[in-house]
Design an enzyme around this catalytic site. Structure first.
Site, mmCIF file in Angstrom:
data_model
loop_
_atom_site.group_PDB
_atom_site.id
_atom_site.type_symbol
_atom_site.label_atom_id
_atom_site.label_comp_id
_atom_site.label_asym_id
_atom_site.label_seq_id
_atom_site.Cartn_x
_atom_site.Cartn_y
_atom_site.Cartn_z
ATOM 1 N N ASP A 99 0.878 -1.169 0.000
ATOM 2 C CA ASP A 99 0.000 0.000 0.000
ATOM 3 C C ASP A 99 0.915 1.218 0.000
ATOM 4 O OD1 ASP A 99 -2.370 1.572 0.234
ATOM 5 O OD2 ASP A 99 -2.011 1.730 2.386
ATOM 6 N N ASP A 120 -0.107 5.038 0.987
ATOM 7 C CA ASP A 120 -0.321 6.013 2.058
ATOM 8 C C ASP A 120 -0.232 5.362 3.423
ATOM 9 O OD1 ASP A 120 -0.881 7.952 0.072
ATOM 10 O OD2 ASP A 120 -2.949 7.281 -0.042
ATOM 11 N N ARG A 179 -11.893 7.055 -2.752
ATOM 12 C CA ARG A 179 -12.346 8.372 -2.312
ATOM 13 C C ARG A 179 -13.861 8.448 -2.145
ATOM 14 N NH1 ARG A 179 -10.503 12.726 -6.360
ATOM 15 N NH2 ARG A 179 -8.524 11.679 -5.946
ATOM 16 N N SER A 212 -5.802 5.334 -3.737
ATOM 17 C CA SER A 212 -5.660 6.744 -4.091
ATOM 18 C C SER A 212 -5.528 6.932 -5.597
ATOM 19 C CB SER A 212 -4.425 7.335 -3.403
ATOM 20 O OG SER A 212 -4.191 8.654 -3.852
ATOM 21 N N ASP A 243 -1.457 -0.779 6.091
ATOM 22 C CA ASP A 243 -1.644 -0.134 7.388
ATOM 23 C C ASP A 243 -3.111 0.076 7.720
ATOM 24 O OD1 ASP A 243 -1.775 3.411 7.062
ATOM 25 O OD2 ASP A 243 -1.992 1.963 5.437
#
Length: 249
Positions: A13, A15, A61, A136, A194
Protein backbone atom coordinates in the site's frame (compact mmCIF):
# COMPACT_ATOMS: atom_id res chain seq x y z
CA UNK A 1 8.78 -14.28 11.19
CA UNK A 2 7.21 -13.06 7.95
CA UNK A 3 8.86 -14.81 5.04
CA UNK A 4 8.94 -11.50 3.20
CA UNK A 5 12.32 -12.31 1.63
CA UNK A 6 11.03 -15.74 0.61
CA UNK A 7 8.05 -14.24 -1.22
CA UNK A 8 7.61 -14.29 -4.99
CA UNK A 9 6.67 -10.59 -4.77
CA UNK A 10 5.71 -7.89 -2.29
CA UNK A 11 2.69 -5.62 -2.77
CA UNK A 12 2.81 -2.34 -0.85
CA UNK A 13 0.00 0.00 0.00
CA UNK A 14 1.21 3.58 -0.43
CA UNK A 15 -0.32 6.01 2.06
CA UNK A 16 0.91 5.23 5.55
CA UNK A 17 3.08 2.32 4.39
CA UNK A 18 5.66 3.81 2.03
CA UNK A 19 4.93 7.51 2.42
CA UNK A 20 3.55 9.66 5.19
CA UNK A 21 0.74 10.80 2.90
CA UNK A 22 -1.80 9.22 5.25
CA UNK A 23 -1.23 12.24 7.50
CA UNK A 24 -1.90 14.50 4.52
CA UNK A 25 -5.09 12.58 3.71
CA UNK A 26 -6.22 12.93 7.33
CA UNK A 27 -5.70 16.69 7.18
CA UNK A 28 -7.53 16.98 3.86
CA UNK A 29 -10.49 14.86 4.97
CA UNK A 30 -10.69 16.76 8.25
CA UNK A 31 -10.71 20.11 6.42
CA UNK A 32 -13.52 18.87 4.17
CA UNK A 33 -15.86 17.44 6.77
CA UNK A 34 -15.15 19.97 9.52
CA UNK A 35 -16.47 22.59 7.12
CA UNK A 36 -19.18 20.57 5.37
CA UNK A 37 -20.91 18.48 8.04
CA UNK A 38 -22.12 21.34 10.29
CA UNK A 39 -23.86 22.86 7.27
CA UNK A 40 -25.84 19.73 6.37
CA UNK A 41 -26.08 17.95 9.74
CA UNK A 42 -25.71 20.59 12.48
CA UNK A 43 -26.69 18.16 15.25
CA UNK A 44 -24.29 15.42 14.15
CA UNK A 45 -21.10 14.58 16.02
CA UNK A 46 -18.05 16.52 14.79
CA UNK A 47 -15.68 14.74 12.42
CA UNK A 48 -12.51 13.40 14.11
CA UNK A 49 -9.42 11.37 13.22
CA UNK A 50 -11.23 8.35 14.65
CA UNK A 51 -13.66 8.68 11.74
CA UNK A 52 -10.72 8.63 9.34
CA UNK A 53 -9.43 5.31 10.64
CA UNK A 54 -12.89 3.74 10.98
CA UNK A 55 -14.63 5.05 7.87
CA UNK A 56 -12.13 6.35 5.32
CA UNK A 57 -8.65 4.84 5.64
CA UNK A 58 -7.74 2.57 2.73
CA UNK A 59 -10.98 3.07 0.82
CA UNK A 60 -11.56 4.66 -2.57
CA UNK A 61 -12.35 8.37 -2.31
CA UNK A 62 -16.06 8.10 -3.09
CA UNK A 63 -16.47 5.15 -0.73
CA UNK A 64 -14.92 7.22 2.06
CA UNK A 65 -17.31 10.09 1.42
CA UNK A 66 -20.30 7.75 1.44
CA UNK A 67 -19.18 6.12 4.70
CA UNK A 68 -18.80 9.41 6.56
CA UNK A 69 -22.09 10.81 5.25
CA UNK A 70 -23.94 7.61 6.15
CA UNK A 71 -22.49 7.71 9.68
CA UNK A 72 -24.15 11.11 10.11
CA UNK A 73 -27.43 10.12 8.47
CA UNK A 74 -26.77 12.23 5.36
CA UNK A 75 -27.63 10.99 1.88
CA UNK A 76 -26.37 12.56 -1.33
CA UNK A 77 -26.36 11.60 -5.01
CA UNK A 78 -23.12 10.18 -6.36
CA UNK A 79 -22.99 12.55 -9.32
CA UNK A 80 -20.20 12.12 -11.86
CA UNK A 81 -16.51 11.40 -11.38
CA UNK A 82 -15.53 14.79 -12.82
CA UNK A 83 -18.02 16.86 -10.79
CA UNK A 84 -16.55 20.23 -9.78
CA UNK A 85 -15.38 20.53 -6.16
CA UNK A 86 -18.34 22.75 -5.32
CA UNK A 87 -20.95 20.21 -6.42
CA UNK A 88 -23.24 18.81 -3.71
CA UNK A 89 -22.53 15.23 -4.74
CA UNK A 90 -20.38 12.38 -3.44
CA UNK A 91 -17.86 12.88 -6.24
CA UNK A 92 -18.01 16.66 -5.82
CA UNK A 93 -17.07 16.32 -2.15
CA UNK A 94 -14.36 13.81 -3.02
CA UNK A 95 -12.89 16.21 -5.56
CA UNK A 96 -13.05 19.05 -3.03
CA UNK A 97 -11.02 16.90 -0.65
CA UNK A 98 -8.53 16.17 -3.44
CA UNK A 99 -8.00 19.88 -4.11
CA UNK A 100 -7.01 20.30 -0.48
CA UNK A 101 -4.79 17.20 -0.63
CA UNK A 102 -2.82 18.44 -3.64
CA UNK A 103 -2.48 21.89 -2.05
CA UNK A 104 -0.85 20.32 1.01
CA UNK A 105 1.42 18.10 -1.11
CA UNK A 106 2.61 21.05 -3.18
CA UNK A 107 3.11 23.24 -0.14
CA UNK A 108 4.63 20.79 2.32
CA UNK A 109 5.96 17.95 0.15
CA UNK A 110 5.85 14.25 0.99
CA UNK A 111 7.98 12.21 3.38
CA UNK A 112 9.05 8.60 2.79
CA UNK A 113 9.29 6.46 5.90
CA UNK A 114 12.96 5.62 6.46
CA UNK A 115 12.27 2.01 7.40
CA UNK A 116 10.08 1.52 4.35
CA UNK A 117 12.79 2.83 2.04
CA UNK A 118 15.32 0.46 3.65
CA UNK A 119 12.99 -2.47 3.01
CA UNK A 120 12.38 -1.43 -0.62
CA UNK A 121 16.14 -1.22 -1.16
CA UNK A 122 16.70 -4.64 0.42
CA UNK A 123 13.95 -6.28 -1.64
CA UNK A 124 15.34 -4.72 -4.82
CA UNK A 125 18.81 -6.06 -3.95
CA UNK A 126 17.25 -9.51 -3.49
CA UNK A 127 15.56 -9.24 -6.92
CA UNK A 128 12.09 -9.57 -5.43
CA UNK A 129 9.56 -7.73 -7.64
CA UNK A 130 7.38 -5.11 -6.00
CA UNK A 131 4.10 -3.37 -6.77
CA UNK A 132 2.10 -0.54 -5.24
CA UNK A 133 -1.61 -1.14 -4.69
CA UNK A 134 -3.36 2.01 -3.52
CA UNK A 135 -6.96 3.21 -3.57
CA UNK A 136 -5.66 6.74 -4.09
CA UNK A 137 -6.00 8.36 -7.51
CA UNK A 138 -2.86 10.33 -6.64
CA UNK A 139 -0.52 7.35 -6.25
CA UNK A 140 1.54 7.98 -9.40
CA UNK A 141 1.87 11.68 -8.52
CA UNK A 142 3.09 10.84 -5.01
CA UNK A 143 5.51 8.12 -6.15
CA UNK A 144 6.94 10.42 -8.80
CA UNK A 145 7.24 13.28 -6.30
CA UNK A 146 9.36 11.18 -3.93
CA UNK A 147 11.39 9.54 -6.71
CA UNK A 148 10.10 6.00 -6.19
CA UNK A 149 7.96 5.49 -9.28
CA UNK A 150 10.60 3.48 -11.16
CA UNK A 151 11.08 1.09 -8.22
CA UNK A 152 7.76 -0.68 -8.81
CA UNK A 153 7.00 -2.97 -11.73
CA UNK A 154 3.23 -2.54 -11.35
CA UNK A 155 1.11 0.28 -9.89
CA UNK A 156 -2.58 -0.43 -9.33
CA UNK A 157 -4.22 2.77 -8.08
CA UNK A 158 -7.64 4.38 -8.00
CA UNK A 159 -7.36 5.39 -11.65
CA UNK A 160 -6.58 1.84 -12.78
CA UNK A 161 -9.29 0.44 -10.52
CA UNK A 162 -11.87 2.75 -12.09
CA UNK A 163 -10.75 2.05 -15.66
CA UNK A 164 -10.61 -1.72 -15.14
CA UNK A 165 -13.70 -1.81 -12.91
CA UNK A 166 -11.85 -3.34 -10.00
CA UNK A 167 -13.70 -3.31 -6.69
CA UNK A 168 -11.92 -1.23 -4.08
CA UNK A 169 -10.56 -2.54 -0.78
CA UNK A 170 -11.68 -4.46 1.30
CA UNK A 171 -12.39 -6.49 -1.85
CA UNK A 172 -9.20 -8.29 -2.96
CA UNK A 173 -9.53 -7.33 -6.65
CA UNK A 174 -6.79 -4.69 -6.75
CA UNK A 175 -4.23 -6.95 -5.07
CA UNK A 176 -5.18 -9.86 -7.33
CA UNK A 177 -4.75 -7.62 -10.38
CA UNK A 178 -1.26 -6.64 -9.20
CA UNK A 179 -0.32 -10.29 -8.62
CA UNK A 180 -1.55 -11.14 -12.09
CA UNK A 181 0.46 -8.27 -13.55
CA UNK A 182 3.59 -9.59 -11.86
CA UNK A 183 2.81 -13.19 -12.78
CA UNK A 184 2.96 -14.43 -9.18
CA UNK A 185 0.85 -16.69 -6.97
CA UNK A 186 -1.09 -14.79 -4.26
CA UNK A 187 -0.39 -17.56 -1.76
CA UNK A 188 3.36 -16.94 -2.18
CA UNK A 189 3.05 -13.15 -2.23
CA UNK A 190 3.15 -10.70 0.69
CA UNK A 191 0.84 -7.70 1.09
CA UNK A 192 1.95 -4.85 3.35
CA UNK A 193 -0.88 -2.64 4.64
CA UNK A 194 -1.64 -0.13 7.39
CA UNK A 195 -5.44 0.03 6.97
CA UNK A 196 -8.03 -2.45 8.21
CA UNK A 197 -9.71 -2.49 4.79
CA UNK A 198 -6.37 -3.24 3.11
CA UNK A 199 -5.47 -6.03 5.52
CA UNK A 200 -8.88 -7.57 4.98
CA UNK A 201 -8.44 -7.30 1.20
CA UNK A 202 -5.10 -9.10 1.37
CA UNK A 203 -6.50 -11.83 3.57
CA UNK A 204 -9.52 -12.34 1.30
CA UNK A 205 -7.18 -12.63 -1.69
CA UNK A 206 -5.20 -15.44 -0.07
CA UNK A 207 -2.03 -13.36 0.44
CA UNK A 208 0.24 -13.34 3.45
CA UNK A 209 -0.38 -9.97 5.12
CA UNK A 210 1.92 -7.76 7.15
CA UNK A 211 0.16 -4.98 9.03
CA UNK A 212 1.98 -1.73 9.81
CA UNK A 213 0.55 0.08 12.81
CA UNK A 214 0.66 3.80 11.98
CA UNK A 215 -2.26 4.67 14.24
CA UNK A 216 -4.95 2.16 13.36
CA UNK A 217 -3.94 -0.03 16.30
CA UNK A 218 -2.25 -3.41 16.28
CA UNK A 219 -5.32 -5.17 17.66
CA UNK A 220 -7.47 -3.89 14.79
CA UNK A 221 -4.91 -5.10 12.22
CA UNK A 222 -4.68 -8.51 13.87
CA UNK A 223 -8.48 -8.76 13.96
CA UNK A 224 -8.67 -7.90 10.25
CA UNK A 225 -6.46 -10.88 9.44
CA UNK A 226 -2.83 -9.73 9.52
CA UNK A 227 -0.32 -12.55 9.88
CA UNK A 228 2.25 -10.19 11.41
CA UNK A 229 2.01 -6.64 12.77
CA UNK A 230 5.01 -4.30 13.05
CA UNK A 231 5.37 -0.64 13.91
CA UNK A 232 8.09 0.01 11.32
CA UNK A 233 9.09 -1.92 8.21
CA UNK A 234 12.73 -1.77 9.32
CA UNK A 235 11.68 -4.39 11.89
CA UNK A 236 11.51 -6.89 9.02
CA UNK A 237 15.17 -6.25 8.27
CA UNK A 238 16.12 -6.83 11.90
CA UNK A 239 14.31 -10.15 11.79
CA UNK A 240 16.14 -11.10 8.56
CA UNK A 241 19.53 -10.30 10.10
CA UNK A 242 18.70 -12.38 13.17
CA UNK A 243 17.70 -15.33 10.96
CA UNK A 244 20.92 -15.05 8.98
CA UNK A 245 22.99 -14.88 12.17
CA UNK A 246 21.28 -17.98 13.62
CA UNK A 247 22.07 -19.96 10.47
CA UNK A 248 25.75 -19.04 10.81
CA UNK A 249 26.03 -20.34 14.36
Amino acid sequence: MTGVFDAQAVLFDLDGVLTDTAAVHRRAWSALFTEFLPAVAPDAAPYTDADYFALVDGKARAAGVRSVLASRGVSMPDGELDDPPGAQTVHGLGNRKNVRFTEIIRGDGVEVFDGSLLLVDALAAADIPMAVVSSSRNAVLVLDTVGLLNRFVVVIDGVVAHDERLASKPAPDMFLSAAQGLGVDPVRTVVIEDAVSGVEAGRRGGFRVIGVDRGTGASALWAAGADVVVSDLADLLVDRRRSAASREI
